[in-house]
Design a protein around this motif. Sequence first.
Motif, PDB file in Angstrom:
ATOM      1  N   THR A  18      51.407  32.771  45.541  1.00 13.67           N
ATOM      2  CA  THR A  18      50.078  32.872  44.941  1.00 13.67           C
ATOM      3  C   THR A  18      49.171  33.789  45.772  1.00 13.67           C
ATOM      4  OG1 THR A  18      49.464  30.849  46.106  1.00 13.67           O
ATOM      5  CG2 THR A  18      50.137  30.624  43.807  1.00 13.67           C
ATOM      6  N   HIS A  20      45.747  34.175  44.694  1.00  9.39           N
ATOM      7  CA  HIS A  20      44.386  33.647  44.548  1.00  9.39           C
ATOM      8  C   HIS A  20      43.894  32.939  45.813  1.00  9.39           C
ATOM      9  CE1 HIS A  20      40.891  31.633  42.861  1.00  9.39           C
ATOM     10  NE2 HIS A  20      41.410  30.465  43.221  1.00  9.39           N
ATOM     11  N   VAL A  24      40.614  34.116  47.898  1.00  7.49           N
ATOM     12  CA  VAL A  24      39.486  33.188  47.848  1.00  7.49           C
ATOM     13  C   VAL A  24      39.111  32.675  49.235  1.00  7.49           C
ATOM     14  CG1 VAL A  24      40.509  30.900  47.463  1.00  7.49           C
ATOM     15  CG2 VAL A  24      38.475  31.556  46.235  1.00  7.49           C
ATOM     16  N   ALA A  67      39.193  37.410  43.324  1.00  9.08           N
ATOM     17  CA  ALA A  67      39.759  36.053  43.386  1.00  9.08           C
ATOM     18  C   ALA A  67      39.831  35.435  41.993  1.00  9.08           C
ATOM     19  CB  ALA A  67      38.922  35.174  44.313  1.00  9.08           C
ATOM     20  N   ILE A  68      38.811  35.657  41.171  1.00 11.38           N
ATOM     21  CA  ILE A  68      38.800  35.096  39.817  1.00 11.38           C
ATOM     22  C   ILE A  68      39.883  35.738  38.955  1.00 11.38           C
ATOM     23  CG2 ILE A  68      37.463  35.064  37.669  1.00 11.38           C
ATOM     24  CD1 ILE A  68      35.015  34.384  39.382  1.00 11.38           C
ATOM     25  N   PHE A  70      42.794  36.975  39.932  1.00 13.02           N
ATOM     26  CA  PHE A  70      44.074  36.372  40.314  1.00 13.02           C
ATOM     27  C   PHE A  70      44.117  34.894  39.918  1.00 13.02           C
ATOM     28  CE2 PHE A  70      44.578  39.983  43.317  1.00 13.02           C
ATOM     29  CZ  PHE A  70      45.814  40.410  42.866  1.00 13.02           C
ATOM     30  N   GLY A  71      42.995  34.202  40.057  1.00 12.62           N
ATOM     31  CA  GLY A  71      42.957  32.790  39.683  1.00 12.62           C
ATOM     32  C   GLY A  71      43.227  32.575  38.204  1.00 12.62           C
ATOM     33  N   GLN A  72      42.616  33.382  37.360  1.00 16.94           N
ATOM     34  CA  GLN A  72      42.838  33.255  35.912  1.00 16.94           C
ATOM     35  C   GLN A  72      44.294  33.572  35.561  1.00 16.94           C
ATOM     36  OE1 GLN A  72      39.547  31.571  34.966  1.00 16.94           O
ATOM     37  NE2 GLN A  72      40.786  32.258  33.277  1.00 16.94           N
ATOM     38  N   GLU A  74      46.970  33.419  37.540  1.00 13.00           N
ATOM     39  CA  GLU A  74      47.875  32.404  38.073  1.00 13.00           C
ATOM     40  C   GLU A  74      47.697  31.062  37.373  1.00 13.00           C
ATOM     41  OE1 GLU A  74      47.314  32.624  42.321  1.00 13.00           O
ATOM     42  OE2 GLU A  74      48.163  34.644  42.384  1.00 13.00           O
ATOM     43  N   THR A  92      37.893  26.119  37.323  1.00  7.03           N
ATOM     44  CA  THR A  92      37.638  27.389  36.648  1.00  7.03           C
ATOM     45  C   THR A  92      36.153  27.554  36.337  1.00  7.03           C
ATOM     46  OG1 THR A  92      39.856  27.349  35.682  1.00  7.03           O
ATOM     47  CG2 THR A  92      38.239  28.795  34.637  1.00  7.03           C
TER      48      THR A  92
END
Length: 166
Positions: A18, A20, A24, A67-68, A70-72, A74, A92
Amino acid sequence: MLDFFTSLNDHNLPYPDTLHPIVVHFVIAMVVFAFFCDVLGYFTGKARLFEVGWWNMFVATIAIFVAIIFGQFEAGLAQPYDVAKSVLNIHTLIGWSLSGIIAAITAWRYVIRSHNPQKLPIHYLAAGFILVAIVGVQVYFGDQLVWVYGLHTVPVVEAVKDGMLP
């Protein structure tokens, strides 16, 4: 080569691990360090610390959007099971909210810096404290997703693929 980008690994990702959390953690560190420098600068009168705080917030504003992204991405690949979905949704929501809050506080900081780079109002420090508190809550939910619900960990990915988790 195309196979490498289209196939998912044991973590259910097209890349080794990962990304994110890596990005982050920079955001978390920069926001907390900016607040620390601003408080220290406020009480010691050392204006150079305000400059450090400004640049940390500026970079954090850019980094949170990375970061967002990659977060979305992943989160979409995580295939969260029912119990984890509510925590992922809260994480989220807070993440997107933080992007706006950090951008707004950084814009405010730019205006303050433009008028007088040698001083910070106490109201800005109060906003920074609230921001650090919200970041702390966000960290709590992010930790839950990894350490309690195991998203993108090999055992959980295998359990979801085997149909053992709804």
